[in-house]
Write an enzyme that holds these catalytic residues in place. Structure first.
Site, short mmCIF file in Angstrom:
data_model
loop_
_atom_site.label_atom_id
_atom_site.label_comp_id
_atom_site.label_asym_id
_atom_site.label_seq_id
_atom_site.Cartn_x
_atom_site.Cartn_y
_atom_site.Cartn_z
NE ARG A 191 -3.46 19.17 -4.61
CZ ARG A 191 -4.36 18.38 -5.20
NH1 ARG A 191 -4.76 17.27 -4.60
NH2 ARG A 191 -4.86 18.67 -6.38
CE LYS A 237 -6.39 14.06 -11.22
NZ LYS A 237 -6.34 15.16 -10.23
CG MET A 253 1.49 -9.84 -5.66
SD MET A 253 3.23 -10.20 -5.92
CE MET A 253 3.92 -9.82 -4.33
CE1 TYR A 309 0.65 -16.71 1.68
CE2 TYR A 309 -0.26 -14.74 0.62
CZ TYR A 309 0.65 -15.80 0.63
OH TYR A 309 1.53 -15.94 -0.40
#
Ligand SMILES: *Cc1c(COP(=O)(O)O)cnc(C)c1O
Length: 377
Positions: free
Chosen positions: A133, A35, A315, A267
């Site tokens: 779940r 998956k 990013m 940053y």
């Protein structure tokens, strides 16, 4: 052109891991879980490599993942266990994909779809034995069994399996493990008493596959271990089980510059140089799956030494303080790979980012170039 970020996927290592797990579970069937794009490694390539290495089944969450495997011509049994209303049931049934049933609603959708394509859907009953779940509660199972019996007698479904999933398999001494096994056995008994001839009963994820032999039943369902990554520290290191990391994540030095002591980096200047030094710009960022929470922490092998990310992960890029290293533009750096080669591990990045190894590999982004090595076909 050099890719900004490359994930090298060693399909030979994946095949080795599948064979190692098969040996470890001594003759039980192995469903290799692929998956989430094979945990970020590439769905079709890894699915095919797993089948070639002897996987008895492939397991996916979504029906569309199962369809993508078939569209990639991957043969053999496939199970998809997480469906939604109006999902791609008919396509799956027509392509011989097993489906999980978790409720009367999902059974109705599957039976109607099977009827519409004039096929018999192979289903595995997904039981909730304590994870709370996906899956039918034991208290609701008798009612579902009546509906399954009716559908099977009408010729729309064939109940071939029963499955459940652990809440705490990575804590081998947790008492919920025993109670989940007991509930699972009760579910098996109820289904068998209703006359279903089950081919496979399966409960064990990677942690249980590696550490809890009494959970094996007919088949195990490992995911993360197949990619050579440990399911958790309590279970042990991947190397303890002779598993090899499949993914190596690399990037390149795209700019080098000399800066004075006291320079604020990236940053919000979360890092300041302590001496005159060199900064290396690495074109890999959180859009590629490099966690922003690894700011100032993520380990990177650069010119034979492990350095930590300097300042914020952005990013598309981050920086390394490479003072004292002999480095040139275009040199490769390794974010994670095989610790036996001195590279940081996926687990090291998980620790640095305050998360689990699963999240590190599954979030490797679509922009990352995947290169497949050692395929067997
Ligand atoms: C993801 C998943 C697995 C595999 O889990 P790992 O911990 O990666 O081995 C097995 N079964 C189910 C139902 C899952 O959702």
């Amino acid at each position: 052109m050099t890719a900004h970020v490359t994930a090298r996927i060693d399909l030979g290592a994946l095949a080795h891991n599948v064979r190692t797990i098969k040996e470890h579970v001594g003759g039980r069937k192995v469903m290799v879980v692929v998956k989430a794009d094979a945990y970020g490694h590439g769905l079709v390539k890894c699915g095919q490599a797993a089948v070639n290495a002897g996987a008895d089944y492939l397991g996916v969450a979504l029906l569309e993942e199962a369809v993508a495997l078939r569209e990639g011509n991957v043969p053999g049994p496939i199970l998809a266990w997480l469906n939604t209303p109006n999902d791609r049931f008919t396509e799956c049934i027509a392509r011989d994909i097993d489906l999980a049933v978790n409720s009367i609603a999902s059974l109705k959708a599957i039976a109607n779809s099977a009827y519409s394509v004039d096929r018999i859907a192979r289903v595995h009953v997904k039981v909730d034995t304590g994870l709370s779940r996906n899956g039918v509660l034991l208290s609701d199972l008798p009612e579902l069994i009546i509906a399954l019996r009716k559908a099977q007698d009408e010729g729309t479904v064939n109940v071939v399996g029963v499955m459940s999933h652990f809440a705490y398999a990575d804590e081998p001494s947790n008492p919920t493990i025993a109670s989940q096994i007991e509930e699972f056995k009760t579910a098996v008994d109820l289904l068998e008493a209703a006359g279903f001839e089950l081919e496979v009963r399966h409960l064990a994820n990677s942690a249980a596959t590696l550490g809890l032999p009494h959970t094996y039943f007919d088949m195990v369902r490992p995911g993360v271990a197949v990619y050579g990554v440990s399911p958790g520290a309590e279970v042990g290191n991947a190397t303890d089980f002779n598993l090899k990391p499949v993914m190596t994540l690399t990037s390149v030095v795209s700019l080098l510059k000399e800066v004075p002591a006291g320079t604020g980096v990236s940053y919000a200047h979360q890092y300041h140089t302590t001496q005159d030094t060199t900064l290396a710009l690495i074109p890999a960022g959180y859009a590629d799956g490099i966690p922003r929470s690894a700011t100032n922490k993520g380990p990177v092998l650069v010119a034979g030494e492990t350095r930590r990310v300097a300042g914020r992960v952005c990013m598309d890029q981050f920086l390394l303080d490479v003072g004292g290293l002999n480095l040139k533009l275009g040199d490769e750096v390794v974010l994670f790979g095989d610790p036996e080669r001195g590279e940081p591990s996926v687990e090291d990045w998980a620790d640095a980012a305050g998360t689990i190894s699963y999240e590190i590999i599954t979030r490797i982004g679509p922009r990352v170039h995947r290169e497949f090595l050692n395929n067997s076909w």
